[in-house]
Design an enzyme around this catalytic site. Structure first.
Site, PDB file in Angstrom:
ATOM      1  N   GLU A 211       1.757  -1.486   3.939  1.00 42.76           N
ATOM      2  CA  GLU A 211       3.014  -1.849   4.587  1.00 42.76           C
ATOM      3  C   GLU A 211       2.946  -1.517   6.060  1.00 42.76           C
ATOM      4  O   GLU A 211       2.434  -0.478   6.449  1.00 42.76           O
ATOM      5  CB  GLU A 211       4.147  -1.034   3.949  1.00 42.76           C
ATOM      6  CG  GLU A 211       5.480  -1.165   4.601  1.00 42.76           C
ATOM      7  CD  GLU A 211       6.115  -2.504   4.330  1.00 42.76           C
ATOM      8  OE1 GLU A 211       6.030  -2.963   3.188  1.00 42.76           O
ATOM      9  OE2 GLU A 211       6.681  -3.083   5.259  1.00 42.76           O
TER      10      GLU A 211
ATOM     11  N   GLY B   8       4.810   3.197  12.053  1.00 40.73           N
ATOM     12  CA  GLY B   8       3.398   3.384  11.765  1.00 40.73           C
ATOM     13  C   GLY B   8       2.957   2.350  10.766  1.00 40.73           C
ATOM     14  O   GLY B   8       3.687   1.420  10.476  1.00 40.73           O
TER      15      GLY B   8
ATOM     16  N   ASP C 196      17.662   8.760   6.367  1.00 35.76           N
ATOM     17  CA  ASP C 196      17.245   7.360   6.185  1.00 35.76           C
ATOM     18  C   ASP C 196      16.955   7.069   4.718  1.00 35.76           C
ATOM     19  O   ASP C 196      15.931   6.473   4.385  1.00 35.76           O
ATOM     20  CB  ASP C 196      16.025   7.041   7.062  1.00 35.76           C
ATOM     21  CG  ASP C 196      15.825   5.530   7.262  1.00 35.76           C
ATOM     22  OD1 ASP C 196      16.782   4.763   6.972  1.00 35.76           O
ATOM     23  OD2 ASP C 196      14.738   5.116   7.678  1.00 35.76           O
TER      24      ASP C 196
HETATM   25  N1  LIG Z   1       2.714   7.850  -0.315  1.00 28.65           N
HETATM   26  C1  LIG Z   1       2.841   6.529  -0.434  1.00 28.65           C
HETATM   27  N2  LIG Z   1       2.245   5.867  -1.449  1.00 28.65           N
HETATM   28  C2  LIG Z   1       2.362   4.538  -1.560  1.00 28.65           C
HETATM   29  N3  LIG Z   1       3.070   3.761  -0.723  1.00 28.65           N
HETATM   30  C3  LIG Z   1       3.690   4.356   0.300  1.00 28.65           C
HETATM   31  C4  LIG Z   1       3.610   5.762   0.510  1.00 28.65           C
HETATM   32  N4  LIG Z   1       4.327   6.070   1.599  1.00 28.65           N
HETATM   33  C5  LIG Z   1       4.822   4.924   2.059  1.00 28.65           C
HETATM   34  N5  LIG Z   1       4.459   3.875   1.299  1.00 28.65           N
HETATM   35  C6  LIG Z   1       4.810   2.463   1.482  1.00 28.65           C
HETATM   36  O1  LIG Z   1       4.853   2.170   2.856  1.00 28.65           O
HETATM   37  C7  LIG Z   1       6.172   1.792   3.247  1.00 28.65           C
HETATM   38  C8  LIG Z   1       6.484   2.353   4.623  1.00 28.65           C
HETATM   39  O2  LIG Z   1       6.363   3.763   4.597  1.00 28.65           O
HETATM   40  P1  LIG Z   1       7.326   4.677   5.435  1.00 28.65           P
HETATM   41  O3  LIG Z   1       8.717   4.296   5.100  1.00 28.65           O
HETATM   42  O4  LIG Z   1       6.920   6.067   5.254  1.00 28.65           O
HETATM   43  O5  LIG Z   1       6.921   4.199   6.895  1.00 28.65           O
HETATM   44  P2  LIG Z   1       7.800   3.793   8.122  1.00 28.65           P
HETATM   45  O6  LIG Z   1       6.859   3.345   9.148  1.00 28.65           O
HETATM   46  O7  LIG Z   1       8.699   4.894   8.470  1.00 28.65           O
HETATM   47  O8  LIG Z   1       8.565   2.573   7.577  1.00 28.65           O
HETATM   48  P3  LIG Z   1       9.946   1.964   8.019  1.00 28.65           P
HETATM   49  O9  LIG Z   1      10.124   2.189   9.451  1.00 28.65           O
HETATM   50  O10 LIG Z   1       9.786   0.541   7.625  1.00 28.65           O
HETATM   51  O11 LIG Z   1      10.974   2.674   7.202  1.00 28.65           O
HETATM   52  C9  LIG Z   1       7.071   2.287   2.136  1.00 28.65           C
HETATM   53  O12 LIG Z   1       8.206   1.485   2.016  1.00 28.65           O
HETATM   54  C10 LIG Z   1       6.174   2.194   0.926  1.00 28.65           C
HETATM   55  O13 LIG Z   1       6.175   0.856   0.430  1.00 28.65           O
HETATM   56 MG   LIG Z   2      10.442   3.600   5.677  1.00 29.67          MG
END
Ligand SMILES: Nc1ncnc2c1ncn2[C@@H]1O[C@H](COP(=O)(O)OP(=O)(O)OP(=O)(O)O)[C@@H](O)[C@H]1O
Ligand SMILES: [Mg+2]
Lengths: 293, 450
Positions: free
Chosen positions: B102, B107, B219
């Protein structure tokens, strides 16, 4: 292993036996002097930045962690001042009192301008304008870049273990548990205990890197009670706070010895400056080796 | 009961995948054993000679002292509590990327394998803008809070890696197969009532743990909630989280993704608290029941209108502080509310039991003070009445998207972020929501519910 949220990561035996600086040929006593001066510098900068003692204490512990172990930072590569500033900067980021790079640079430049390392503490108090201390634009840009780069190195050297649990709140809780606040001199007792916890931050034995907050709080209370003359329960009450007699004894001696160490350091450096940058250290090592040969 | 989630073809594919996985695991176990043996050997050898620095050191290492004596070590160990230590970040080359999961707003996340152990993990790369403030505060907070927040229902952070370039920093987390948002999008039908209960129970347990440790997540939403193939739920994404600051320290309102954002935040409250997470929790509750987000506002004003339509209109009686909130003054809200003040939660979720409806309505109270705490939700009768929460081991399994190929970019709003210039430019909300930086999409209209 699931670390307890009330525990700190501690230095391993291997980390305590060796350091990056010593591997780079810096004598242990000089390293101790610089680390101590750096911790004091962090304390002074924190006061000038009007930070609460909890935040300052965390910054000092981060600063101390950086130097231990063969894989720790070396004074041949990083000056104590820049590591102190970076520790302070990143600690405030995690706190409710973030400080701008500008304030950090100003305060450290101001402290650098003082004529000697062991300046009387009173002269610090009236410098309310230290965080507006004048720094030329060129110097500021260079110091700011240095701050960011050092911040990264501190984070990576510590594997991002920059969280610090402090013993202050525990100390109050323990005093309450001991029913100390019913005593007429309770305030004095608490003050003394806190003073010991603050002094222990500067300990060359790195007490905050080798002992958990419950033991630090217990030892500080033990000492303070002795000094103020308040009788605590005749039983081995420290065991209730997860501290055995041996550890208590070690910490009490450790806390008491800081005072001596401070005196020795004052005598050693007198009106001189402890080398706080890589260049200053190189120069100091040069002179001392010329002197002995 | 046969799985409702995947047809037989997918089942077969899943079975094949599992078999492959098993074989792979066997092979890796062997490799891990070998690696461990090698490591133990190396450690033995290392102990016999003075420690060397990893980096190139200029001085001669001969001065290094002898290795610590065994006795001393044992003696010291007695004094130690159970707690970790620290060591420099390892290099990213200890891991190989398997597939991207994703691309988030701050990030990217990928599935990877640790070379020496074969363990499958999730890697989250930190997006850096070093020139502004050095290491990003959000990432620093995320790391620090994840280190502290060790809980069975919170994703665990193993370590932080650094790459070859100075601005490459990567979080290593346990890999969890699904996030609730992607999962729900692929499910033909919503979760069963008993399944919803199992999920909510785990979720509220973790939220309660966070709040009792003075941490706000800020969040909570389905894409930040992970679910393993064994029905084990874990909260992720602490990019917005922080400790509850001392009283009077102003907090930014730029938190929580729009569809999960509490009304007091939309109205500009500066001293909010744990109640904002409970509002998001209520939104997630509703979403799990209906399989899609329940308050999909196009912008902040629209979000507020949807909230008022679902939960009723605020009144001086139900929410005394309401009119004192910064943005409330500029809203036109009819005061002679009558029936409309009641809201429609009961009607919108007809299959919910009375206890369930009561819980959901209380979570979606406009007045933050009326929302239950996480602790109270844990003990709510909803979790005790029939149907009982489905045991985790009875949870259906689903094919994992994260475990396979690249995922689609999702089409829901992101967590708010100061000053990121992408997307639709600012629309004129100045009269109502003057302090917002971005993410508004609709036209400059006024809330009217007459
Ligand atoms: N430990 C994990 N194992 C598997 N998939 C994960 C894990 N952590 C995150 N993901 C996947 O990656 C996506 C994004 O992770 P996260 O929300 O931590 O990142 P972010 O960059 O803060 O995203 P956003 O800004 O879109 O909320 C999650 O919605 C999930 O689908
Ligand atoms: Mg997220």
């Amino acid at each position: 292993m699931q670390p307890s949220p009330l525990a700190n990561p501690l230095a391993t035996v291997a980390q305590l036996e060796e350091s990056g600086s010593r591997l780079d040929g810096i004598p242990a006593d000089l390293e101790n002097s610089i680390r101590f001066a750096g911790a004091r510098l962090t304390q002074a900068a924190g006061i000038l930045l009007r930070l609460p003692q909890e935040v300052i204490a965390q910054a000092i512990v981060v600063f101390m962690r950086f130097w231990v172990g063969p894989e720790g930072g070396s004074l041949a590569e990083f000056g104590a001042r820049q590591v102190s500033a970076a520790s302070m900067y990143l600690t405030t980021k995690l706190s409710a009192y973030p400080k701008s790079p500008r304030s950090i640079v100003n305060v450290y430049t101001y402290l650098d301008s003082l004529p000697s390392t062991y300046t009387e503490p009173e002269s610090l108090q009236d410098t309310s304008k230290a965080d507006a201390y004048y720094v030329s634009e060129g110097t500021y840009q260079a110091r700011r870049m240095e701050l960011f780069e050092t911040e990264q190195r501190v984070l990576k050297t510590l594997g991002f273990q920059v969280q610090v649990v402090l013993p202050y709140t525990l100390c109050i809780t323990y005093l309450q548990a001991l029913d100390a606040f019913s005593h007429p001199r309770a305030t004095e007792l608490a003050k003394r205990a806190f003073a010991h916890l603050n002094t222990a931050l500067l300990s060359p034995q790195l007490l905050y890197l080798t002992h958990q907050p419950p033991s630090l709080a217990t030892a500080a209370i033990y000492l303070a009670a002795k000094e103020v003359g308040i009788k605590l329960p005749a039983v081995e009450w420290w065991e209730v706070f997860d501290t055995d007699r041996e550890e208590l004894g070690f910490l009490v001696v450790g806390m008491l010895s800081v005072e001596n160490f401070v005196e020795e350091e004052r005598a050693r450096w007198q009106k001189n400056k402890v080398p706080m940058t890589v260049e200053e250290l190189e120069a100091a090592m040069q002179t001392s080796s010329n002197g002995t040969e | 009961m046969a799985s409702r989630w995947a047809d037989t073809e997918a089942d077969a594919a899943e079975a094949l995948r599992k078999k492959k996985e098993k074989e792979e695991k066997k092979r890796l176990k062997l490799r891990k054993q070998q690696a461990e043996e090698a490591a133990a050997q190396a450690a033995l050898e290392a102990e016999a000679r003075p420690s060397k620095r990893r980096r190139l050191s200029s001085g001669d290492d001969e001065a290094a002292e002898a290795a610590p004596s065994k006795e001393k070590e044992a003696e010291r160990n007695l004094l130690r509590f159970e707690a970790g230590g620290w060591a420099p970040c390892r290099h990213t080359s200890n891991f190989e990327t398997l597939n991207h999961i994703e691309e988030g707003s701050y990030g990217w996340v990928s599935r990877a394998r640790e070379l020496s152990t074969g363990e499958v993990v999730a890697l989250k790369k930190v997006k850096m803008d070093l020139k502004q403030d050095g290491f990003p505060t959000t990432a620093l907070r995320e790391i620090a809070l994840l280190q502290r927040a060790r809980h069975p229902n919170i994703v665990s952070l193993h370590e932080v890696l650094s790459g070859s370039s100075p601005d490459e920093v990567v979080l290593v987390m346990e890999f969890v197969e699904h996030d609730l948002k992607t999962l729900q999008e692929d499910m033909p039908e919503p979760f069963l009532a008993s399944e919803v209960k199992t999920l909510l129970k785990q979720l509220v347990g973790a939220v309660s743990f966070l709040h009792s440790n003075a941490i706000l997540h800020r969040d909570l939403k389905t894409s930040n909630i992970l679910l393993s193939n064994r029905g084990h739920l874990k909260i992720a994404d602490f990019g917005m989280a922080r400790y509850i600051p001392p009283p009077n320290a102003p907090l930014t309102q730029l938190v929580v993704t729009l569809w999960y954002r509490a009304p007091e935040l939309l109205l500009g409250a500066e001293d909010y608290g744990a109640e904002i997470d409970m509002w998001s929790f209520g939104c997630i509750f509703g979403e799990l029941l209906s399989k899609s987000p329940i308050l999909q506002g196009k912008n902040e004003v629209d979000e507020l209108s949807l909230i008022f339509a679902l939960c009723g209109l605020p009144s001086e009686k139900s929410w005394p502080g309401f009119y004192r909130l910064p943005n409330a003054r500029s809203l036109k809200i009819p005061r002679d509310t009558g029936a409309r003040a009641a809201g429609q939660i009961r009607a919108k979720f007809p299959f919910l039991t009375n206890a369930g409806a009561e819980l959901l309505s209380s979570l979606l109270s406009l007045n933050p003070e009326h929302r239950p705490t996480a602790e109270e939700v844990v003990n709510h009768s909803y979790f005790k009445e029939a149907p009982k929460p489905k045991p985790m081991e009875m949870f259906p399994t689903f094919p994992s998207k994260a475990g396979q190929e690249k995922r689609r970019r999702r089409a829901s709003p992101n967590a708010p972020k100061r000053g990121d210039g992408h997307g639709v430019q600012n629309v004129d909300f100045s009269s109502i929501f003057a302090s917002r930086d971005d993410e508004e999409t609709g036209g400059g209209f006024q809330l009217k519910m007459v």
